[in-house]
Design a protein around this motif. Structure first.
Motif, short mmCIF file in Angstrom:
data_model
loop_
_atom_site.label_atom_id
_atom_site.label_comp_id
_atom_site.label_asym_id
_atom_site.label_seq_id
_atom_site.Cartn_x
_atom_site.Cartn_y
_atom_site.Cartn_z
N PHE A 22 0.86 1.02 4.19
CA PHE A 22 0.33 1.55 5.31
C PHE A 22 -0.97 0.24 6.02
CE2 PHE A 22 0.97 5.36 2.92
CZ PHE A 22 2.01 6.31 3.60
N GLU A 23 -0.98 -0.50 5.88
CA GLU A 23 -1.84 -1.29 6.09
C GLU A 23 -2.16 -1.73 7.46
OE1 GLU A 23 -0.21 -5.55 4.67
OE2 GLU A 23 -1.72 -6.84 5.83
N GLU A 24 -0.34 -1.77 8.66
CA GLU A 24 -0.90 -2.03 9.90
C GLU A 24 -2.33 -0.68 10.08
OE1 GLU A 24 0.33 -3.93 12.50
OE2 GLU A 24 0.95 -5.28 10.43
N PHE A 25 -1.83 0.36 9.65
CA PHE A 25 -2.14 1.85 9.98
C PHE A 25 -3.73 2.43 9.02
CE2 PHE A 25 2.21 0.61 11.24
CZ PHE A 25 1.95 1.42 12.26
N THR A 26 -3.80 0.98 8.70
CA THR A 26 -5.16 1.86 7.95
C THR A 26 -6.76 0.67 8.62
OG1 THR A 26 -4.37 1.33 5.49
CG2 THR A 26 -6.44 1.63 5.19
N VAL A 27 -7.37 2.11 8.36
CA VAL A 27 -8.57 1.02 9.06
C VAL A 27 -9.89 2.06 8.23
CG1 VAL A 27 -10.51 0.97 11.37
CG2 VAL A 27 -7.76 1.89 11.51
N ASN A 28 -11.07 0.92 7.27
CA ASN A 28 -12.22 1.20 6.67
C ASN A 28 -11.20 2.42 6.11
OD1 ASN A 28 -13.87 -0.09 8.10
ND2 ASN A 28 -13.38 1.24 10.02
N GLY A 29 -10.07 2.22 5.01
CA GLY A 29 -9.68 3.18 4.06
C GLY A 29 -8.96 4.59 4.55
N LYS A 30 -9.06 4.47 5.53
CA LYS A 30 -7.99 5.61 6.04
C LYS A 30 -6.94 4.96 7.06
CE LYS A 30 -11.94 8.55 6.32
NZ LYS A 30 -13.91 9.18 7.45
N ILE A 31 -5.20 6.26 6.22
CA ILE A 31 -4.33 5.52 6.81
C ILE A 31 -4.15 6.94 8.52
CG2 ILE A 31 -2.31 6.39 6.50
CD1 ILE A 31 -2.81 6.34 3.92
#
Length: 451
Positions: free
Chosen positions: A149-158
């Protein structure tokens, strides 16, 4: 991490792909495709539930993928009384760079939409437009079923759920090379030698078009990673690297050599992406740099005359720190609007159940040759070209993301126009890099993308 996970995918699916599809463009938008169906008027709470689903499956080459989406929609509607989903098809680049961006700015995106990872996702999270999917993925038991989910994870949220993976590299015509006693080139010098031999025999060395400007930036992205390293883009963003650094300019100088020697497809500036694929699939060109998604038309016997002659390799080494790396990962996903109502949220959960499961991922793999986003238990029926693509990834030194998932929009646009000018002979590599660096410095002042 990406390499390892996609390698795992390659191993898991190791012999499973069957690919087929068609070419050309079709309509850019369609309304609800289930006009013959009558949604249950009762609804969960007695009211109809309406969703708009923005997709990008509008090309002839994506007919089977679109049919799969239609089946998912039907299955979702059948599970939700009163639910009606309107399918809104938009060409992928128009969706990404124009329509969705405008809708996000206005605060009215569709409830479900095709979402690109990296910078796009971060921008929309920053604007407060994306639904946090982390609790939903946990609730549905899907959180550990995906490779990344790396490309869509921001501040630990997907905030996005990937549909499939991709790899970019050099397709080649095995018969053309064999007929001229040329081995698949492993170095830049061998590639230039092959191009010279082929041009002398009046064979186009590279099928490469420039009307769709994003297309020409695929190969140069890999080339500057070869000469300047896989961390060069992050260096541009944090100011530790410059587009005018000699090892960066070196890649553009080498690309310019291909232009000056006439090794690219004739009339490149006026030709679309589809014409690049047609040139290669008709057997009129020896090489084509493209993504794994291009295997579909190349393996369609009704559209391709080289079905049994297609090979795939990593781009040749250029003597720099990025030799052996490959562009690959999971960048396309479905995202969801934060403004969804409670009833719409329940419908979104059902859509996720129907879209992301073993049978649907396997179907994508078998019917379209799409590297899966989820780990699969069932492996069978590998297409040899897909196996070759995954093996190339497995043996690569590492993976890096496409530059446009990291770089600022204004820099990307400046580079796209600049590459067209370079191909058109209206600039040179040094001047182009100086212009790009100016834009990079201006964009860095406006925003920071340091990951």
């Amino acid at each position: 991490m990406r390499k390892g996970t996609l390698i795992s995918a390659a191993v898991v699916v190791a012999m499973t792909f069957i690919v087929s599809a068609c070419n050309g463009l079709t309509s850019s938008k369609e309304q609800n495709l289930h006009t013959g169906e009558t949604p249950n008027p009762a609804g969960i709470k007695g009211e109809p539930i309406l969703l708009t689903l923005r997709h990008t499956q509008v090309k002839d080459t994506q007919k089977k993928r679109f049919a799969m989406l239609q089946d998912v929609v039907k299955a979702t509607e059948s599970k939700m009384p009163g639910l009606s989903i309107t399918l809104d098809g938009v060409e992928d680049k128009v969706n990404r760079f124009e329509k969705l961006r405008a809708e996000m700015a206005a605060g009215n995106p569709p409830e479900i939409f095709d979402l690109f990872g990296g910078t796009d996702t971060k921008d929309y999270v920053k604007a407060g437009r994306l639904l946090d999917l982390t609790p939903i993925l946990n609730e549905l038991g899907l959180i550990n079923k995906f490779y990344s989910f790396e490309e869509f994870t921001v501040n630990g949220k997907i905030y996005g759920i990937p549909m499939a993976g991709y790899v970019e590299g050099l397709y080649y015509n095995k018969k053309i090379l064999a007929d001229h006693h040329i081995k698949p080139p492993q170095t830049w010098e061998e590639l230039l030698t092959a191009a010279a031999i082929l041009k002398a025999q009046k064979i186009t060395p590279f099928a490469l078009t420039a009307k769709d400007s994003w297309v020409i930036n695929m190969m140069i992205n890999t080339m500057w990673v070869r000469t300047a390293g896989p961390d060069s883009v992050m260096g541009f963003l944090d100011g530790s690297r410059r587009w005018t650094d000699p090892d960066v300019v070196d890649a553009f100088d080498k690309y310019y050599t291909l232009i000056q020697k006439g090794y690219l497809q004739e009339g490149s500036l006026a030709l679309s992406y589809a014409e690049q694929q047609n040139k290669f699939s008709s057997g009129e060109a020896a090489f084509m740099f493209d993504g794994s998604w291009a295997n579909t038309p190349l393996l369609d016997p009704e559209k391709s005359s080289i079905v049994k002659d297609v090979g795939f390799m990593n781009f040749p080494a250029m003597g720099g720190p990025g030799d052996g790396y490959i562009n690959g990962g999971w960048s396309n996903a479905y995202g969801f609007s934060k403004k969804a109502t409670p009833d719409q949220l329940e419908a979104i959960k059902e859509f996720i159940r129907q879209m992301y499961n073993e049978s649907m991922q396997k179907r994508q793999l078998v019917e379209e040759g799409m590297p899966p986003a989820m780990e699969l238990q069932d492996t069978s029926n590998v297409n040899p070209l897909i196996t070759e693509i995954l093996n190339v990834f497995e043996t690569s030194k590492g993976a890096f993301p496409a530059f446009d998932s990291r770089i600022q929009t204004k820099v990307r646009e400046k580079l796209e126009r600049g590459m067209q000018e370079l191909i058109g002979g209206r600039t040179d590599p040094a001047s182009l890099m100086a212009d790009i660096q100016k834009q990079q410095e201006a964009s860095n002042k406006e925003e920071t993308h340091t990951n």
